[in-house]
Design an enzyme around this catalytic site. Structure first.
Site, PDB file in Angstrom:
ATOM      1  N   CYS A  37      56.798  48.685  30.204  1.00 11.90           N
ATOM      2  CA  CYS A  37      57.923  48.214  31.020  1.00 11.90           C
ATOM      3  C   CYS A  37      57.675  46.779  31.506  1.00 11.90           C
ATOM      4  O   CYS A  37      57.721  45.851  30.715  1.00 11.90           O
ATOM      5  CB  CYS A  37      58.173  49.189  32.164  1.00 11.90           C
ATOM      6  SG  CYS A  37      59.786  48.962  32.946  1.00 11.90           S
ATOM      7  N   HIS A  51      58.188  54.780  29.755  1.00 13.22           N
ATOM      8  CA  HIS A  51      57.005  55.016  30.589  1.00 13.22           C
ATOM      9  C   HIS A  51      56.232  56.254  30.143  1.00 13.22           C
ATOM     10  O   HIS A  51      56.535  57.361  30.596  1.00 13.22           O
ATOM     11  CB  HIS A  51      57.432  55.230  32.053  1.00 13.22           C
ATOM     12  CG  HIS A  51      57.861  53.983  32.744  1.00 13.22           C
ATOM     13  ND1 HIS A  51      56.991  53.190  33.461  1.00 13.22           N
ATOM     14  CD2 HIS A  51      59.061  53.379  32.835  1.00 13.22           C
ATOM     15  CE1 HIS A  51      57.640  52.151  33.965  1.00 13.22           C
ATOM     16  NE2 HIS A  51      58.908  52.240  33.595  1.00 13.22           N
ATOM     17  N   GLU A  80      53.339  57.180  31.106  1.00 12.57           N
ATOM     18  CA  GLU A  80      52.601  57.759  32.245  1.00 12.57           C
ATOM     19  C   GLU A  80      53.492  58.669  33.089  1.00 12.57           C
ATOM     20  O   GLU A  80      52.997  59.377  33.969  1.00 12.57           O
ATOM     21  CB  GLU A  80      51.968  56.645  33.097  1.00 12.57           C
ATOM     22  CG  GLU A  80      52.884  55.942  34.083  1.00 12.57           C
ATOM     23  CD  GLU A  80      53.824  54.915  33.447  1.00 12.57           C
ATOM     24  OE1 GLU A  80      53.849  54.801  32.213  1.00 12.57           O
ATOM     25  OE2 GLU A  80      54.560  54.239  34.212  1.00 12.57           O
TER      26      GLU A  80
END
Lengths: 82, 227
Positions: free
Chosen positions: B86, B200, B202
């Site tokens: 990002c 993302h 994560e």
């Protein structure tokens, strides 16, 4: 000497400008016969340089290296007359 | 394996990224943008967030942070694997370590949605991913529309640098599956040892979060086969 510079940064023509599009719509709703609003940035800076040409050169270098992204933006640099 | 995670002023996914690495049994090393030298690390992640409040352009100011000279050098001299997520992707593009740029979403809106990503070309060093694989991961950005200079798009594809495209759940890539106006639905690219993506991983580390594909993605990047 100190020179006042203005760096104008604009989206390239082929880059869509959603903020400009939204502003176009609102201006039209307000009754203005307007189209193709494009929103850029104006950056003013003071540069120490020996002469005006070198001040402009420094301004162009800063625009190229940081102030504008050459992939999607164009820029102009001008000296503000005192 | 030691993975450095660089925090810039305004990064906000750094802790999540460190937690994701810990969940994979990998040692994460928090790094600070003012550092001029890298400690001994095997890999680097530039996490998501809003470095410098997205002032000037997303990632533009962080791209000039002191640590970035060391990152650039580590890529040039050791082919250091670097992953930008990002805002980290935006920083890598602004630094010129990845081609192209991220411009505002065409809708003008901040997008916070789950997307299906189709693997186009597998970047250098990734293990266990192949062309056509689908990954479900979330995006959360306002400046995520990938752009390249006119005429450069086919070069990106020809050189195998297009990594991920936004697709439908069946892997079909078309205009309706393009959330943000990215050219050719591009969600992630690579250049040598450097990879960047807007989604993302994560945030997709467990089924209760909605997907485990982020775990698969990070393991692939770490060079580990997923079980």
């Amino acid at each position: 000497m100190t020179f006042d510079l203005i760096v104008n940064v604009a989206w390239k023509e082929e880059i869509l400008d959603p903020a400009g599009q939204s502003t176009t719509k609102v201006l039209q709703q307000m009754g203005y016969a307007v189209d193709n609003v494009r929103i850029g940035k104006q950056i003013r800076l003071q540069v120490e340089a020996q002469d005006q040409d070198r001040a402009l050169e420094a301004g162009r270098e800063m625009a190229k290296r940081l102030l504008a992204n050459p992939v999607m933006e164009t820029y102009t640099v001008q000296v503000v007359e005192a | 394996m030691r993975v450095g995670v660089i925090s810039f002023p305004g990064s906000n996914c750094d802790d999540d990224t460190l937690n994701a690495l810990a969940a994979l049994g990998v040692e994460g090393v928090p790094l600070w943008y003012q550092q001029t030298e890298l400690p001994p690390v095997d890999r680097l992640i530039l996490p998501g967030g809003f470095s410098y409040g997205d002032y000037l352009r997303s990632g533009a100011l962080a791209a000039q942070a002191p640590i970035m000279a060391s990152v650039e050098q580590a890529i040039a001299t050791q082919a250091m694997p670097v992953l930008g997520i990002c805002n980290g992707f935006q920083i890598l593009c602004e630094r010129g370590l990845l081609p192209g740029a991220l411009r505002p979403n065409v809708s003008g809106e901040f997008l916070c949605t789950w997307e299906t990503l189709r693997v186009v070309s597998v970047p250098q060093g990734f293990v266990g991913l192949k062309t056509g694989d689908l990954l479900r991961m979330p995006i959360a950005h306002h400046e995520g529309a990938f752009a390249v200079e006119p005429g450069f798009l086919s070069t990106l594809f020809d050189q195998g640098q297009v990594f991920l495209q936004y697709s439908d759940p069946d892997g079909q890539v078309h205009a309706l599956t393009n959330p943000n106006g990215s050219v050719a639905n591009i969600a992630g690219i690579s250049q040598g040892s450097v990879t960047g993506l807007m989604p993302h991983p994560e945030r997709a580390m467990a089924q209760y979060l909605g997907s485990v594909d982020g775990r698969r993605f990070l393991k692939a990047w770490l060079g580990e086969e997923d079980q």
